[in-house]
Design an enzyme around this catalytic site. Structure first.
Site, PDB file in Angstrom:
ATOM      1  N   ASN A 209       0.845  -1.192   0.000  1.00  9.73           N
ATOM      2  CA  ASN A 209       0.000   0.000   0.000  1.00  9.73           C
ATOM      3  C   ASN A 209       0.881   1.242   0.000  1.00  9.73           C
ATOM      4  OD1 ASN A 209       0.550   0.807   2.856  1.00  9.73           O
ATOM      5  ND2 ASN A 209      -0.315  -1.230   3.201  1.00  9.73           N
ATOM      6  N   LYS A 288       9.647 -16.011 -11.176  1.00  9.68           N
ATOM      7  CA  LYS A 288       8.835 -14.906 -11.712  1.00  9.68           C
ATOM      8  C   LYS A 288       7.661 -15.473 -12.539  1.00  9.68           C
ATOM      9  CE  LYS A 288       9.183 -10.837 -14.573  1.00  9.68           C
ATOM     10  NZ  LYS A 288       9.682 -10.477 -15.885  1.00  9.68           N
ATOM     11  N   LYS A 340     -11.197  -3.689  18.943  1.00 11.14           N
ATOM     12  CA  LYS A 340      -9.799  -4.067  19.194  1.00 11.14           C
ATOM     13  C   LYS A 340      -9.367  -3.751  20.625  1.00 11.14           C
ATOM     14  CE  LYS A 340      -8.600  -3.623  14.307  1.00 11.14           C
ATOM     15  NZ  LYS A 340      -7.536  -3.676  13.319  1.00 11.14           N
TER      16      LYS A 340
HETATM   17  N1  CTP Z   1      -3.675  -3.507  11.903  1.00  8.03           N
HETATM   18  C1  CTP Z   1      -3.040  -4.625  12.431  1.00  8.03           C
HETATM   19  N2  CTP Z   1      -2.939  -5.753  11.702  1.00  8.03           N
HETATM   20  C2  CTP Z   1      -3.493  -5.842  10.465  1.00  8.03           C
HETATM   21  C3  CTP Z   1      -4.151  -4.707   9.937  1.00  8.03           C
HETATM   22  C4  CTP Z   1      -4.222  -3.570  10.678  1.00  8.03           C
HETATM   23  O1  CTP Z   1      -2.525  -4.552  13.546  1.00  8.03           O
HETATM   24  N3  CTP Z   1      -3.395  -6.969   9.791  1.00  8.03           N
HETATM   25  C5  CTP Z   1      -3.753  -2.288  12.718  1.00  8.03           C
HETATM   26  C6  CTP Z   1      -3.201  -1.038  12.060  1.00  8.03           C
HETATM   27  O2  CTP Z   1      -1.831  -0.853  12.402  1.00  8.03           O
HETATM   28  C7  CTP Z   1      -4.076   0.059  12.645  1.00  8.03           C
HETATM   29  C8  CTP Z   1      -5.385  -0.631  12.946  1.00  8.03           C
HETATM   30  O3  CTP Z   1      -5.117  -2.027  12.942  1.00  8.03           O
HETATM   31  O4  CTP Z   1      -3.574   0.547  13.865  1.00  8.03           O
HETATM   32  C9  CTP Z   1      -6.477  -0.366  11.934  1.00  8.03           C
HETATM   33  O5  CTP Z   1      -6.040  -0.590  10.641  1.00  8.03           O
HETATM   34  P1  CTP Z   1      -6.964  -0.265   9.386  1.00  8.03           P
HETATM   35  O6  CTP Z   1      -6.230  -0.602   8.140  1.00  8.03           O
HETATM   36  O7  CTP Z   1      -7.542   1.100   9.529  1.00  8.03           O
HETATM   37  O8  CTP Z   1      -8.200  -1.237   9.588  1.00  8.03           O
HETATM   38  P2  CTP Z   1      -8.374  -2.776   9.604  1.00  8.03           P
HETATM   39  O9  CTP Z   1      -8.428  -3.215  11.032  1.00  8.03           O
HETATM   40  O10 CTP Z   1      -7.363  -3.439   8.736  1.00  8.03           O
HETATM   41  O11 CTP Z   1      -9.842  -2.908   9.009  1.00  8.03           O
HETATM   42  P3  CTP Z   1     -10.395  -2.484   7.537  1.00  8.03           P
HETATM   43  O12 CTP Z   1      -9.246  -2.695   6.585  1.00  8.03           O
HETATM   44  O13 CTP Z   1     -11.525  -3.410   7.335  1.00  8.03           O
HETATM   45  O14 CTP Z   1     -10.822  -1.060   7.648  1.00  8.03           O
END
Ligand code: CTP
Length: 394
Positions: A209, A288, A340
């Site tokens: 990302n 690859k 969480k």
């Molecule tokens: N996070 C995590 N582990 C993951 C994904 C996210 O610990 N596999 C943590 C991120 O570091 C952040 C929080 O969870 O602090 C929220 O991340 P976000 O990307 O906003 O949301 P998600 O929990 O991944 O949910 P969604 O993608 O459905 O919005």
């Protein structure tokens, strides 16, 4: 920015690295500090007072008995009305004079009369730095509260390679900010995650990302400045490692999880700013992938939700999560806070992912919400930590 409106005396002594003081002035002025330059007579053999005063937009003090200028510089007043004194570069000679209580020029006089912190950035030949007398002087100054930054190792102007190089200008700037910061996170063990993760499709392609890592790095620097012991777990970024912080480099969500699990138990404050991949390719090819077919499907599987696991295993840690949303920012962030088991959530839109600035909502456990307007990420980091400090002291 902590240095905004602060009065900073910048003392320059006679080393070849004196030219770097000009760059330091530029950074301090950019941070809106008032820079009051002071030069020793040897420093003037390397750079001119004119360059320094032009960049600092202030008169340069070069003599205890200044004549010919419109405004006479009162060294005692300068010493007592300043917030910080930086000596960069500081030669072995100047360090020796300060340690011995000699005050025979404006710089050493100001330092002797100072009521503020003094930050010394040494610059000299490696043998000089290793000299037991210089070492003793440095130890003596450290023991009475003087602060040091550097020196670094590398090629020295005299031709040898070793320890004695003036610390990098950014590092001196960071140490200056730290010297001015109240240590309201002293005693905290902070774990900060930052940056994206990369999930391999094949040896040359990955799912990732746009996260730049800047928000997490700003948080790690700010927590360090405020006195916390900081571990920064970072996915791949181009950012320089913050000094004085334990840095752990990872690439995948699984590695991020492993590192987080390792440091979590001993942490008292956890800030999860990393944009961890929610999915990874179910199969990662060892060679690859060739473009044979007209379409290609990559099946993805869920990764571990690191933060959710932390919330489940919480034992006194203050847990801060981020919420990255493109819609219903507040509502979705509140949901993540609850699901969480967080103490605080920082909600931001996609613009906060890669840019230098961010605009966030900070929501804490008891529902309180603060809307932080667009600011650079260093300032956002301080706003987040201000709130952490307030909540932790309740
Ligand atoms: N996070 C995590 N582990 C993951 C994904 C996210 O610990 N596999 C943590 C991120 O570091 C952040 C929080 O969870 O602090 C929220 O991340 P976000 O990307 O906003 O949301 P998600 O929990 O991944 O949910 P969604 O993608 O459905 O919005």
């Amino acid at each position: 920015m902590i240095i905004k409106d602060k009065r900073i005396v910048l003392g320059v002594s006679g080393a070849i690295s004196a030219y770097k003081a000009l760059e330091l002035v530029r950074l301090l002025v950019k941070g809106e500090a008032t820079v009051l330059p002071v030069m020793t007579s040897s420093a003037q053999e390397f750079i001119t007072p004119l360059s320094l005063s032009t960049l600092a937009k202030n008169l340069v003090s070069t003599s205890l008995f200044e004549r010919g200028s419109d405004v006479s510089i009162n060294h005692i007043e300068l010493a007592q009305k300043s917030d910080l004194i930086i000596v960069a570069p500081a030669t072995a000679n100047v360090i020796g004079k300060i340690a011995s209580g000699i005050a025979d020029d404006p710089l050493t006089t100001i330092i002797m009369a100072a009521a503020c912190p003094v930050l010394i950035a040494p610059s000299m030949n490696d043998r000089m730095w290793e000299n037991p007398i210089v070492k003793g002087n440095v130890e003596g100054l450290l023991s009475v509260g003087y602060k040091f930054v550097g020196p670094g190792e590398g090629a020295l102007a005299c031709g040898s390679i070793g320890k004695g190089r003036l610390a990098g200008v950014e590092e001196i700037f960071e140490a200056a900010c730290e010297a001015l910061t109240r240590k309201d996170l002293k005693g905290e063990k902070a774990l900060v995650t930052a940056g994206p993760t990369r999930e391999a499709i094949d040896p040359v392609r990955f799912v990732s990302n746009a996260s730049s890592g800047r928000m997490g790095y700003a948080l790690a620097r700010a927590a360090k400045r405020r006195g916390a012991e900081v571990v920064l777990i970072s996915g791949p970024t181009d950012l320089p490692r913050p000094s004085g912080v334990t840095c752990v480099s990872v690439s995948t969500a699984e590695e991020m999880n492993e590192a987080a699990v390792r440091y979590y138990p001993q942490s008292t404050l956890v800030i999860m700013a990393a944009a961890i991949s929610d999915y990874r390719p179910k199969k990662s090819y060892s060679e690859k992938v060739k473009k044979d077919a007209s379409t290609l499907s990559v099946e993805l599987e869920r990764t571990e939700d690191v933060l959710k696991q932390m919330g489940r295993k919480k034992k006194g840690q203050f847990l801060v999560g981020f919420a990255l949303e493109t819609e219903n920012l507040e509502e979705n962030a509140r949901k993540k806070l609850k699901d969480k088991n967080l103490d605080m959530v920082v909600a931001n839109g996609p613009a906060g992912l890669a840019g230098a600035t961010n605009e966030v909502l900070i929501i804490n456990r008891d529902g309180e919400i603060e809307a932080v307007p667009p600011l650079n990420k260093d300032d956002i980091a301080d706003r987040i930590l201000d709130r952490v400090v307030r909540l932790k002291s309740r």
